[in-house]
Design a protein around this motif. Sequence first.
Motif, PDB file in Angstrom:
ATOM      1  N   LYS A 142       2.993   6.065  -2.675  1.00 55.64           N
ATOM      2  CA  LYS A 142       4.009   6.840  -2.956  1.00 55.64           C
ATOM      3  C   LYS A 142       4.376   6.991  -4.309  1.00 55.64           C
ATOM      4  CE  LYS A 142       8.131   8.072  -1.019  1.00 55.64           C
ATOM      5  NZ  LYS A 142       8.623   8.539   0.257  1.00 55.64           N
ATOM      6  N   ILE A 143       4.207   6.037  -5.198  1.00 58.95           N
ATOM      7  CA  ILE A 143       4.498   6.068  -6.555  1.00 58.95           C
ATOM      8  C   ILE A 143       3.400   6.986  -7.235  1.00 58.95           C
ATOM      9  CG2 ILE A 143       4.174   4.630  -8.786  1.00 58.95           C
ATOM     10  CD1 ILE A 143       5.654   2.317  -7.187  1.00 58.95           C
ATOM     11  N   VAL A 144       2.209   6.662  -6.867  1.00 53.95           N
ATOM     12  CA  VAL A 144       1.265   7.610  -7.487  1.00 53.95           C
ATOM     13  C   VAL A 144       1.609   9.027  -7.317  1.00 53.95           C
ATOM     14  CG1 VAL A 144      -1.126   8.181  -7.415  1.00 53.95           C
ATOM     15  CG2 VAL A 144      -0.672   5.985  -7.585  1.00 53.95           C
ATOM     16  N   GLN A 145       2.052   9.407  -6.138  1.00 51.68           N
ATOM     17  CA  GLN A 145       1.980  10.705  -5.489  1.00 51.68           C
ATOM     18  C   GLN A 145       3.554  11.409  -6.184  1.00 51.68           C
ATOM     19  OE1 GLN A 145       2.554  10.476  -1.370  1.00 51.68           O
ATOM     20  NE2 GLN A 145       0.228  10.442  -0.797  1.00 51.68           N
ATOM     21  N   SER A 146       4.504  10.554  -6.084  1.00 51.80           N
ATOM     22  CA  SER A 146       5.844  11.111  -6.393  1.00 51.80           C
ATOM     23  C   SER A 146       6.781  10.380  -7.513  1.00 51.80           C
ATOM     24  CB  SER A 146       6.684  11.190  -5.082  1.00 51.80           C
ATOM     25  OG  SER A 146       6.099  11.782  -4.207  1.00 51.80           O
ATOM     26  N   GLY A 147       6.202   9.102  -8.073  1.00 51.34           N
ATOM     27  CA  GLY A 147       6.805   8.490  -9.108  1.00 51.34           C
ATOM     28  C   GLY A 147       7.636   7.484  -8.445  1.00 51.34           C
ATOM     29  N   LEU A 148       8.010   6.396  -9.476  1.00 52.77           N
ATOM     30  CA  LEU A 148       8.961   5.225  -9.429  1.00 52.77           C
ATOM     31  C   LEU A 148      10.112   5.557  -8.392  1.00 52.77           C
ATOM     32  CD1 LEU A 148       9.264   3.166 -12.426  1.00 52.77           C
ATOM     33  CD2 LEU A 148       7.777   2.525 -10.447  1.00 52.77           C
ATOM     34  N   THR A 192       0.850  -1.134  -0.077  1.00 52.22           N
ATOM     35  CA  THR A 192       0.106   0.183   0.010  1.00 52.22           C
ATOM     36  C   THR A 192       0.916   1.349  -0.039  1.00 52.22           C
ATOM     37  OG1 THR A 192      -1.924  -1.021   1.194  1.00 52.22           O
ATOM     38  CG2 THR A 192      -1.814   1.303   1.372  1.00 52.22           C
ATOM     39  N   TRP A 193       2.030   1.247   0.845  1.00 50.49           N
ATOM     40  CA  TRP A 193       2.915   2.578   0.898  1.00 50.49           C
ATOM     41  C   TRP A 193       3.492   2.659  -0.263  1.00 50.49           C
ATOM     42  CZ3 TRP A 193       8.604   2.621   0.587  1.00 50.49           C
ATOM     43  CH2 TRP A 193       9.010   3.884   0.859  1.00 50.49           C
TER      44      TRP A 193
END
Length: 129
Positions: A60-66, A55-56
């Motif tokens: 985090k990928i959605v918010q700030s990228g890979l 989930t984290w």
Amino acid sequence: MSVVAGSYGYIAPEYAYTLHVTEKSDIYSFGVVILELVTGEKPMAPEIGDTDLVTWVSAKIVQSGLESVLDQTLADEHKEEMCDVLRIALLCISDCPGKRPPMRSVVTMLLDVKQENKRRLMAASTSGT
């Protein structure tokens, strides 16, 4: 069976309602292990808050990228390979078991990352960098 078999954080979401371990649930667990390797985090680490690693990472990928989830102690030197391996992990942790690749494909993809890394190293050494 009335007891959950497995460690929280590694258990595939569908296990909660099927109570069956399948190849696809094993692929999910393997994906979590890959996430541990590329992020440097445990599946239930205090550093990631009151959530699990899957989930984290997803949020985090959605918010700030890979690159935002990569273990920064390794990312400077191995960012491309780590992103490639992270993409494989994301396939493995798909919410839909049918979308998870078979383990044979996962191994092939990981071997492809290894080969690509060798090519990059060869190209870098011949170009003088």
